[in-house]
Design an enzyme around this catalytic site. Structure first.
Site, PDB file in Angstrom:
ATOM      1  N   CYS A 127       0.814  -1.218  -0.118  1.00 48.74           N
ATOM      2  CA  CYS A 127       0.017  -0.206   0.294  1.00 48.74           C
ATOM      3  C   CYS A 127       0.897   1.313   0.134  1.00 48.74           C
ATOM      4  CB  CYS A 127      -0.919   0.125   1.249  1.00 48.74           C
ATOM      5  SG  CYS A 127      -1.906   1.526   1.185  1.00 48.74           S
ATOM      6  N   THR A 189      -0.950  -0.072  -6.478  1.00 49.98           N
ATOM      7  CA  THR A 189      -0.995   1.148  -7.052  1.00 49.98           C
ATOM      8  C   THR A 189       0.327   1.664  -7.377  1.00 49.98           C
ATOM      9  OG1 THR A 189      -1.553   2.079  -5.131  1.00 49.98           O
ATOM     10  CG2 THR A 189      -3.497   1.921  -6.978  1.00 49.98           C
TER      11      THR A 189
HETATM   12  O1  RRO Z   1      -6.445   2.053   1.489  1.00 50.70           O
HETATM   13  C1  RRO Z   1      -5.639   2.558   0.598  1.00 50.70           C
HETATM   14  O2  RRO Z   1      -5.462   3.741   0.602  1.00 50.70           O
HETATM   15  C2  RRO Z   1      -4.864   1.883  -0.417  1.00 50.70           C
HETATM   16  C3  RRO Z   1      -4.560   0.423  -0.127  1.00 50.70           C
HETATM   17 BR1  RRO Z   1      -4.732  -0.603   1.323  1.00 50.70          BR
HETATM   18  C4  RRO Z   1      -3.486  -0.092  -1.092  1.00 50.70           C
HETATM   19  O3  RRO Z   1      -3.157  -1.309  -1.039  1.00 50.70           O
HETATM   20  N1  RRO Z   1      -3.378   0.506  -2.428  1.00 50.70           N
HETATM   21  C5  RRO Z   1      -3.985   1.666  -2.594  1.00 50.70           C
HETATM   22  O4  RRO Z   1      -3.662   2.177  -3.704  1.00 50.70           O
HETATM   23  N2  RRO Z   1      -4.817   2.285  -1.729  1.00 50.70           N
END
Ligand code: RRO
Length: 300
Positions: A127, A189
């Site tokens: 993340c 991402t």
């Molecule tokens: O919750 C988020 O902001 C988030 C997560 Br956990 C993730 O794994 N990937 C992302 O782009 N956002």
């Protein structure tokens, strides 16, 4: 006949499309609806304790994809029982995603949620929106340590979800495979990036920075899947920027065994799973392809 059934190791999927983690939040009823169309569904990452996530705006479409800093909202693993209960009778494989602040968190959460018997536990080691910056899957030793520790506490197959924001994703993939990962989910991402509103003269996201997804990142995801497939024998859930049937086929040709669907839900609605499956079938019929086996890895 175009057979779009897929396989992830021993797990059979009626089609290759997997709802990516976080797309429909922590609401089990939406996951249930998607489970009637998708090959498998992934829950929003479950963390060590209750967390609200970052303030709005947390997701924005910027013309080439989405930018998000949702901020890992979670009821915490001890409160996840209701969500699992509601998902108990779905007819597709269930993937539980988990994240921790440290390796012990991953192990504890994996052990705790194993009693709900998800088909796969996806380790979110990637993340980009954590305040402390470092991602578990940016370092071979840390990534393999997470997998090795979790394996001591669960027998459920594990998928390591990797970040593209690292020096060498193949080295990370090799390390998690050696540590016992059953699958790799590639990719989370890209970034973090930033979008500035020039009229407001400030970043649009409340958290300022966020992970990029959608059409702009597909070539990065395809390259990561291609490189992992070329070098590591492990089933891959190819995720990143798949909007249509042709993108899913591209991901399969790069070497994915199944295809994650995330931002496409935003662009094409919840029925996107049926739409993409129909597009895959139409392409297969037009190109005399009977089964997905005939195209997986074919770009190599
Ligand atoms: O919750 C988020 O902001 C988030 C997560 Br956990 C993730 O794994 N990937 C992302 O782009 N956002």
């Amino acid at each position: 006949m175009a057979d779009i059934s897929a396989k992830l190791g021993k797990i059979r999927l009626r089609n290759p499309l997997i709802l990516a983690s976080g797309i429909l939040g922590t609401e089990a009823s939406m996951l249930k609806r998607v489970s009637e169309m998708a090959g498998a569904v992934t829950m929003k990452s479950i963390g060590p304790e209750r967390r609200e996530g970052w303030h709005n705006p947390a997701v924005l479409e910027y013309g080439y994809g989405l930018i998000n800093a949702v901020g890992l909202p979670s009821p915490g693993y001890k409160e996840a029982e209701d969500e699992f209960k509601e998902l108990k009778d779905i007819k597709t494989p269930l993937i539980a995603s988990i994240y921790g602040n440290n390796v012990a968190d991953f192990a504890e959460i994996a052990e705790h949620i194993s009693k709900y018997k998800p088909d796969i536990i996806e380790l979110n080691m990637s993340c980009p929106n954590k305040a402390d910056g470092m991602l578990f899957s940016q370092n071979e030793d840390i990534a393999s340590y997470v997998v090795r520790e979790v394996k001591k506490f669960t027998k459920i197959p594990l998928s390591a979800k990797l970040t593209p924001n690292c020096k060498d994703i193949v080295a990370i993939a090799k390390a998690v495979k050696r540590a016992g990962a059953d699958f790799i989910t590639a990719i989370n991402t890209v970034g973090p990036g930033m979008i500035i509103d020039i009229n407001a003269k400030k970043p649009v996201l409340a958290y300022k920075k966020g992970g990029l997804s959608g059409p702009a990142i597909k070539p990065i995801a395809v390259r990561c899947v291609y490189d992992i497939y070329e070098n590591v024998r492990i089933p891959i859930i190819g995720t990143g920027g798949v909007m249509a049937g042709k993108d899913a086929i591209e991901m399969l040709m790069a070497g994915a065994s199944a295809v994650g669907i995330g931002s496409a839900v935003y662009y094409r609605g919840i029925n996107v799973f049926n739409k993409i499956n129909d597009e895959i079938k139409a392409w297969m019929i037009k190109n005399n392809v009977d089964s997905l086996k005939q195209i997986i890895g074919k770009a190599h």
